[in-house]
Scaffold this motif. Structure first.
Motif, PDB file in Angstrom:
ATOM      1  N   ALA A   1       0.779  -1.072  -0.061  1.00 51.62           N
ATOM      2  CA  ALA A   1       0.010  -0.037  -0.071  1.00 51.62           C
ATOM      3  C   ALA A   1       0.866   1.224  -0.052  1.00 51.62           C
ATOM      4  N   GLY A   2       1.871   1.275   0.902  1.00 51.05           N
ATOM      5  CA  GLY A   2       2.784   2.272   0.906  1.00 51.05           C
ATOM      6  C   GLY A   2       3.466   2.455  -0.411  1.00 51.05           C
ATOM      7  N   ASP A   3       3.972   1.339  -0.942  1.00 51.49           N
ATOM      8  CA  ASP A   3       4.755   1.417  -2.091  1.00 51.49           C
ATOM      9  C   ASP A   3       4.131   2.073  -3.211  1.00 51.49           C
ATOM     10  N   ILE A   4       2.647   1.690  -3.404  1.00 44.36           N
ATOM     11  CA  ILE A   4       1.823   2.146  -4.383  1.00 44.36           C
ATOM     12  C   ILE A   4       1.404   3.790  -4.009  1.00 44.36           C
ATOM     13  N   ARG A   5       1.260   4.046  -3.141  1.00 46.45           N
ATOM     14  CA  ARG A   5       1.136   5.314  -2.864  1.00 46.45           C
ATOM     15  C   ARG A   5       2.290   6.388  -3.262  1.00 46.45           C
ATOM     16  N   ARG A   6       3.582   5.899  -2.895  1.00 44.04           N
ATOM     17  CA  ARG A   6       4.657   6.470  -3.082  1.00 44.04           C
ATOM     18  C   ARG A   6       4.663   6.711  -4.731  1.00 44.04           C
ATOM     19  N   VAL A   7       4.567   5.753  -5.485  1.00 44.87           N
ATOM     20  CA  VAL A   7       4.784   5.922  -6.933  1.00 44.87           C
ATOM     21  C   VAL A   7       3.635   6.746  -7.700  1.00 44.87           C
ATOM     22  N   ALA A   8       2.472   6.605  -6.978  1.00 44.59           N
ATOM     23  CA  ALA A   8       1.318   7.355  -7.361  1.00 44.59           C
ATOM     24  C   ALA A   8       1.710   8.661  -7.186  1.00 44.59           C
ATOM     25  N   ALA A   9       2.144   8.992  -6.066  1.00 45.72           N
ATOM     26  CA  ALA A   9       2.276  10.588  -5.853  1.00 45.72           C
ATOM     27  C   ALA A   9       3.136  11.208  -6.778  1.00 45.72           C
ATOM     28  N   ILE A  10       4.403  10.486  -7.222  1.00 45.51           N
ATOM     29  CA  ILE A  10       5.351  11.094  -8.175  1.00 45.51           C
ATOM     30  C   ILE A  10       4.952  10.984  -9.518  1.00 45.51           C
ATOM     31  N   GLY A  11       3.836  10.039  -9.847  1.00 48.81           N
ATOM     32  CA  GLY A  11       3.451   9.848 -11.372  1.00 48.81           C
ATOM     33  C   GLY A  11       4.435   9.134 -12.120  1.00 48.81           C
ATOM     34  N   ASP A  12       4.798   8.157 -11.353  1.00 45.50           N
ATOM     35  CA  ASP A  12       6.001   7.039 -11.870  1.00 45.50           C
ATOM     36  C   ASP A  12       5.002   5.981 -12.533  1.00 45.50           C
TER      37      ASP A  12
END
Length: 570
Positions: free
Chosen positions: A335-346
């Motif tokens: 969940a944290g990994d998905i939030r992180r990459v979603a936040a930077i548009g990766d």
């Protein structure tokens, strides 16, 4: 370089890369692979009959441990006859189709001179085994990044084949040139030549007086280019000549036929729809395809996958879709990994994390299928993505084996990924496949190798396999062909089942549909148009269901701007 060019008095089309307008006393210098565009006569020494004679001469050399003429398939003979008599050429045979044997026969034409093979580091041992199996030569593997003095350690190279990895080529470059004695490598085989796809090999350095000079980069592509230009004969081997875009082809062709394809910029403008995009030059397309194919007809011999597969044991693909209610609960860290990459548009990172998450959801079902196969005495290969997945899967299999009763020997389980040394992977492979140097036979089974596609997915022979299990799907059809090529190979005797597990409601479904639906076009990638952005076309866009799940796990509103959210879900 006599074979790479012809001379003519007729003025040439200078827009074609490699054809030069400047005329010397002998005429215009025109690349052989482009001579047909101008209707020029190909020199007699490059006539197909010369290729047949050169191949027959190589096969008659007294260096083989078997009658190679009876072992080679017709398509292998065709490939050798196409390149044997030339200064440089390429053989494109799909994974598992016998490129190594072609390379060994090609080397035999100059059997007593300095012979060099460049391959992937994890394939050096495989090449050495093939050299020992088929010839009387002694393989010399060049290990590590601390070169030895080849000229003194190996003064007599007539009966040796030197094998070096692409990964350490830059370190060995000078020693290889010096070790060849006269500074000339007689025969150079570049296996998995798509490794050297980079077109930037030198940097422009401006001195204090404003003069510009070019300095070679300290990387594998620059080292390969230097060795190639100092070699008398060159052969490129690959099953995947276009790893990404059409522009990746130039470096490989230039290594096999130095100077004959012109510089990268002229190649890119002619064949890659090169143009200025307002910021700089862009080479992401495909243009003048008919002309390129005509030139490639001279330079490269391509074998269709269906031709190779007709000589192989049968392969069956099985796709099992795992319903949501049958899936494991993924680790909370995702969940944290998905939030992180979603936040930077990766976007790429998002797909990778989602594939990893999907792999964890399948674990219970996958383990059950593997244990069933082991119970029936099968030999199993398992490919997944992360190092951690390998270790968790391996531990779960060991635990599952202890809970079951076995009528014979308990299965051997090996866990191996990129975090382990190449030597340890070689030890596992030789236990699984048998070690010819020690006279050991292949493991009878049951047994299982759990590895990552990155560590085991290319240049390794694992054809003595009953079942391959794909847990984390590969990104592209190129990777899929390479992975499947480990177990379905020329010389294998066992039919193999390749089992894909798809977690419903995850990115697996999108990737699977793209891979399986577009696999046939990739097999004809060199003969079909529409090559622009070929890798990009295989990257799926997350479905609406996935986007809803990603949105639910996105970062807090103040951490994500509207612009970033748009990039995330496009």
């Amino acid at each position: 370089m006599a074979n790479l060019f012809v001379l003519t008095s007729a003025e040439q089309d200078t827009s074609i890369p490699g054809i030069y307008a400047n005329k010397n006393s002998a005429g215009y210098r025109v690349p052989i692979n482009a001579a047909c565009l101008s209707g020029l006569q190909i020199p007699y020494g490059l006539h197909p009959a010369a290729g047949i004679r050169a191949t027959d001469e190589a096969l008659a050399k007294p260096i083989y441990n078997a009658d190679m003429a009876t072992i080679l398939r017709l398509y292998q003979l065709g490939a050798l006859r196409h390149v044997m008599h030339k200064d440089g050429g390429s053989i494109w045979i799909p994974p598992g189709g016998g490129k190594t044997i072609c390379g060994l026969v090609w080397l035999a034409l100059e059997a007593q001179d300095f012979k060099l093979v460049i391959t992937k580091a994890n394939a050096r041992r495989t090449w050495a085994e093939e050299v020992t199996k088929w010839t009387t030569w002694t393989p010399v593997i060049l290990m590590g990044q601390t070169p030895t003095q080849l000229r003194y350690v190996h003064p007599d190279y007539a009966n040796k084949v030197f094998i070096v990895g692409w990964e350490t080529l830059a370190d060995w470059k000078q020693e290889l040139l010096d070790g060849a004695g006269s500074g000339r490598i007689a025969s150079l085989v570049m296996d998995e030549i798509h490794m050297a796809k980079a077109n930037k090999r030198a940097d422009a350095i401006v001195d204090t007086e404003g003069n510009t000079k070019w300095e070679d980069r300290d990387n594998l592509t620059a080292a390969a280019a230097i060795l190639s230009k100092r070699a008398l004969r060159r052969l490129g081997l690959t099953g995947t000549p276009i790893p990404n875009l059409m522009k990746d082809l130039w470096a490989q062709l230039d290594l096999c036929e130095p100077w004959a394809w012109g510089g990268f910029k002229s190649f890119g403008m002619r064949y890659c729809d090169g143009h200025h995009n307002g910021y700089g030059m862009e080479y992401k397309g495909y243009s003048n395809g008919a002309e390129l194919k005509l030139r490639l007809a001279f330079s490269a011999f391509r074998v269709a996958p269906k031709t190779v597969k007709a000589s192989m044991p049968p392969k069956t693909r099985i796709i099992t879709r795992i319903a949501v209610e049958d899936q494991d609960t993924p680790a909370t860290g995702f969940a944290g990994d998905i939030r992180r990459v979603a936040a930077i548009g990766d976007t790429d990172g998002l797909h990778e994390v989602l594939l990893q998450e999907a792999a964890t959801r399948k674990r219970k079902v996958v383990i059950g299928a593997i244990l069933q196969a082991l119970k029936s005495g099968q030999k199993v290969i398992v490919f997944t993505g992360r190092h951690k997945d390998c270790e968790v899967l391996g531990a779960a299999l060991e635990a599952g084996i202890k809970k079951l009763s076995w009528s014979g020997n308990k299965p051997d389980i090996w866990v191996s990924h990129g975090g382990h040394t190449i030597q340890s992977r070689d030890k596992i492979r030789l236990t699984y496949m048998g070690d010819p140097s020690k006279g050991t036979t292949p493991h009878a089974g049951p047994c299982c190798i759990v590895g990552t596609g990155d560590a085991w997915g290319e240049s390794i022979n694992l054809q003595d396999t009953d079942l391959m299990v794909i847990v984390q799907l590969p990104w592209t059809p190129r990777q899929l062909e390479q992975w499947e090529g480990r177990v379905q190979r020329l010389g294998g005797s066992r039919p193999v089942i390749i089992h894909y597990f798809i977690a419903e409601g995850t990115v697996d479904e999108d990737v699977c549909d793209n891979l399986m639906g577009k696999l046939p076009p990739i097999e004809d990638v060199v003969t079909e148009t529409g090559l622009a952005g070929i890798e990009v076309s295989f990257r799926p866009v997350p479905t609406g269901t996935l986007l809803q799940r990603i949105t639910a796990m996105r970062a807090k509103p103040e951490e994500v701007t509207d612009e970033t959210e748009t990039l995330t879900i496009r």
